[in-house]
Design a protein around this motif. Structure first.
Motif, PDB file in Angstrom:
ATOM      1  N   UNK A   1       0.844  -1.203   0.000  1.00  0.00           N
ATOM      2  CA  UNK A   1       0.000   0.000   0.000  1.00  0.00           C
ATOM      3  C   UNK A   1       0.873   1.244   0.000  1.00  0.00           C
ATOM      4  N   UNK A   2       0.485   2.219  -0.829  1.00  0.00           N
ATOM      5  CA  UNK A   2       1.229   3.475  -0.899  1.00  0.00           C
ATOM      6  C   UNK A   2       0.290   4.620  -0.556  1.00  0.00           C
ATOM      7  N   UNK A   3       0.758   5.520   0.291  1.00  0.00           N
ATOM      8  CA  UNK A   3      -0.082   6.626   0.733  1.00  0.00           C
ATOM      9  C   UNK A   3      -0.531   7.501  -0.420  1.00  0.00           C
ATOM     10  N   UNK A   4       0.323   7.664  -1.434  1.00  0.00           N
ATOM     11  CA  UNK A   4       0.010   8.585  -2.528  1.00  0.00           C
ATOM     12  C   UNK A   4      -0.773   7.924  -3.659  1.00  0.00           C
ATOM     13  N   UNK A   5      -1.228   6.677  -3.458  1.00  0.00           N
ATOM     14  CA  UNK A   5      -1.850   5.935  -4.550  1.00  0.00           C
ATOM     15  C   UNK A   5      -3.297   6.333  -4.821  1.00  0.00           C
ATOM     16  N   UNK A   6      -3.972   6.931  -3.822  1.00  0.00           N
ATOM     17  CA  UNK A   6      -5.363   7.294  -4.052  1.00  0.00           C
ATOM     18  C   UNK A   6      -6.088   7.624  -2.776  1.00  0.00           C
ATOM     19  N   UNK A   7      -7.409   7.813  -2.862  1.00  0.00           N
ATOM     20  CA  UNK A   7      -8.203   8.232  -1.698  1.00  0.00           C
ATOM     21  C   UNK A   7      -8.243   7.171  -0.599  1.00  0.00           C
ATOM     22  N   UNK A   8      -8.459   7.640   0.618  1.00  0.00           N
ATOM     23  CA  UNK A   8      -8.639   6.784   1.779  1.00  0.00           C
ATOM     24  C   UNK A   8      -9.939   7.194   2.464  1.00  0.00           C
ATOM     25  N   UNK A   9     -10.746   6.204   2.865  1.00  0.00           N
ATOM     26  CA  UNK A   9     -11.992   6.470   3.583  1.00  0.00           C
ATOM     27  C   UNK A   9     -11.821   6.087   5.045  1.00  0.00           C
ATOM     28  N   UNK A  10     -12.240   6.988   5.934  1.00  0.00           N
ATOM     29  CA  UNK A  10     -12.147   6.752   7.378  1.00  0.00           C
ATOM     30  C   UNK A  10     -13.543   6.861   7.983  1.00  0.00           C
ATOM     31  N   UNK A  11     -13.977   5.796   8.646  1.00  0.00           N
ATOM     32  CA  UNK A  11     -15.250   5.791   9.356  1.00  0.00           C
ATOM     33  C   UNK A  11     -15.009   6.186  10.804  1.00  0.00           C
TER      34      UNK A  11
ATOM     35  N   UNK B 201     -18.985   9.875   9.258  1.00  0.00           N
ATOM     36  CA  UNK B 201     -19.315   9.720  10.678  1.00  0.00           C
ATOM     37  C   UNK B 201     -20.814   9.878  10.861  1.00  0.00           C
ATOM     38  N   UNK B 202     -21.353   9.173  11.867  1.00  0.00           N
ATOM     39  CA  UNK B 202     -22.792   9.263  12.095  1.00  0.00           C
ATOM     40  C   UNK B 202     -23.199  10.683  12.453  1.00  0.00           C
ATOM     41  N   UNK B 203     -22.380  11.401  13.228  1.00  0.00           N
ATOM     42  CA  UNK B 203     -22.627  12.814  13.510  1.00  0.00           C
ATOM     43  C   UNK B 203     -21.749  13.627  12.568  1.00  0.00           C
ATOM     44  N   UNK B 204     -22.354  14.171  11.525  1.00  0.00           N
ATOM     45  CA  UNK B 204     -21.572  14.793  10.453  1.00  0.00           C
ATOM     46  C   UNK B 204     -20.806  16.014  10.941  1.00  0.00           C
ATOM     47  N   UNK B 205     -21.373  16.768  11.880  1.00  0.00           N
ATOM     48  CA  UNK B 205     -20.703  17.980  12.357  1.00  0.00           C
ATOM     49  C   UNK B 205     -19.356  17.651  13.009  1.00  0.00           C
ATOM     50  N   UNK B 206     -19.267  16.498  13.684  1.00  0.00           N
ATOM     51  CA  UNK B 206     -18.006  16.095  14.302  1.00  0.00           C
ATOM     52  C   UNK B 206     -16.963  15.797  13.237  1.00  0.00           C
ATOM     53  N   UNK B 207     -17.395  15.163  12.148  1.00  0.00           N
ATOM     54  CA  UNK B 207     -16.475  14.885  11.043  1.00  0.00           C
ATOM     55  C   UNK B 207     -16.020  16.177  10.372  1.00  0.00           C
ATOM     56  N   UNK B 208     -16.915  17.141  10.259  1.00  0.00           N
ATOM     57  CA  UNK B 208     -16.547  18.437   9.675  1.00  0.00           C
ATOM     58  C   UNK B 208     -15.477  19.112  10.529  1.00  0.00           C
TER      59      UNK B 208
END
Length: 296
Positions: A133-143, A168-175
């Motif tokens: 895995x390479x960090x610069x290879x593409x998008x990463x999704x974090x739940x 995130x279930x609470x979108x404001x926290x993710x923002x």
């Protein structure tokens, strides 16, 4: 008998550290640190300290660490990683940036320094278990967008990930999390709606679950993986159970899977080396020992 009396009795005058949380009986940290103590022939102790979630209890903990000559520090788990910070003498810059502390180091002068090794543990386990895995290879999704997510997002940004998708279930926290860690070089942190979490997996190279969903005693993580590339790695930081529903589903479709035990093991290295003065490595033997302690 208080928890402090108990751990002093267990330590028997030897240098000691402990995992601090509420509740704490489930923690496997004593098994991983106990392995290193035995491996290196160190006459020390690592135990558990249940500390209630209020300021008075945390103040008592801090006073105990400062005033007990053989106390070396502690690890912190829920719910203390943030609330402990104002009570410490110094916060390491990396931990201050993350906004959470999981390791307290007692300095020779008795002062207490807060550090955060969650990001280090996360990246070390990722490199070991997904070496291609390479960090610069593409998008990463974090739940998720809690304390662990903050450390993980910081480490992924620092590694050079071009786009992070926070869900995130609470979108404001993710923002709030995205605003805190958006890099100045134009790379994106995108906040997706929880309802759109399945589509947010399209094209990602790595999916990370930092929520408690799927943990023993918690609701399952409901996530359709149809949009997830088969080449993507799937990383669940939960370690009870080791094989979560997410990992089982991902493994069944051929994705490379990483459980939470590796992160737990690697994040412990920083504290152990500071408390007991010996550099340590994570080994397959140690992983088997801690997995056995989990009953896995």
């Amino acid at each position: 008998m208080s928890a402090y009396t108990t751990i002093l009795g267990e330590a028997r005058g030897r240098p000691f550290a402990a995992i601090v949380g509420w509740p704490i009986a489930h923690s496997r940290s004593p098994a991983l640190h106990g392995f290193w103590l035995k491996q290196h022939g160190i006459d020390g102790h690592y135990g558990r300290l249940p500390v209630e979630p209020n300021r008075a209890a945390l103040e008592e903990l801090v006073a105990f660490l400062r005033d007990t000559p053989n106390a070396r520090g502690c690890n912190l788990t829920l719910p203390h990683k943030i609330d402990i910070m104002p009570l410490l003498d110094r916060i390491e810059p990396a931990a201050a940036r993350i906004g959470a502390v999981n390791t307290v180091i007692k300095q020779p002068d008795g002062s207490l320094e807060g550090r955060n090794s969650d990001g280090f543990g996360f990246m070390e386990a990722l490199r070991y278990n997904a070496p291609t895995w390479r960090a610069d290879a593409g998008p990463v999704a974090v739940l998720g967008a809690g304390g662990a997510a903050r450390a993980i997002v910081a480490s992924l940004v620092d590694a050079g990930v071009p786009e992070l998708r926070l869900i995130n279930r609470t979108r404001s926290t993710a923002i709030d999390l995205g605003v805190a860690f958006t890099p100045a070089d134009g790379r994106q942190i995108v906040v997706d709606h929880w309802e759109d979490r399945a589509r947010a997996l399209d094209g990602v190279t790595l999916l990370v679950n930092t929520t408690s969903l799927g943990m023993t005693g918690k609701p399952p993580l409901d996530l359709d993986l149809a949009h997830l590339p088969h080449s993507a790695a799937v990383y669940d930081i939960v370690y009870t159970p080791l094989e979560t529903g997410l990992l089982a589903a991902a493994r069944g479709r051929g994705n490379r899977c990483i459980d939470g035990l590796g992160m737990l093991l690697h994040q412990g290295r920083m504290g152990f080396e500071a408390w007991f003065g010996v550099a340590v490595d994570v080994s397959a033997e140690q992983r088997r020992a801690v997995a056995a302690d989990l009953g896995a």
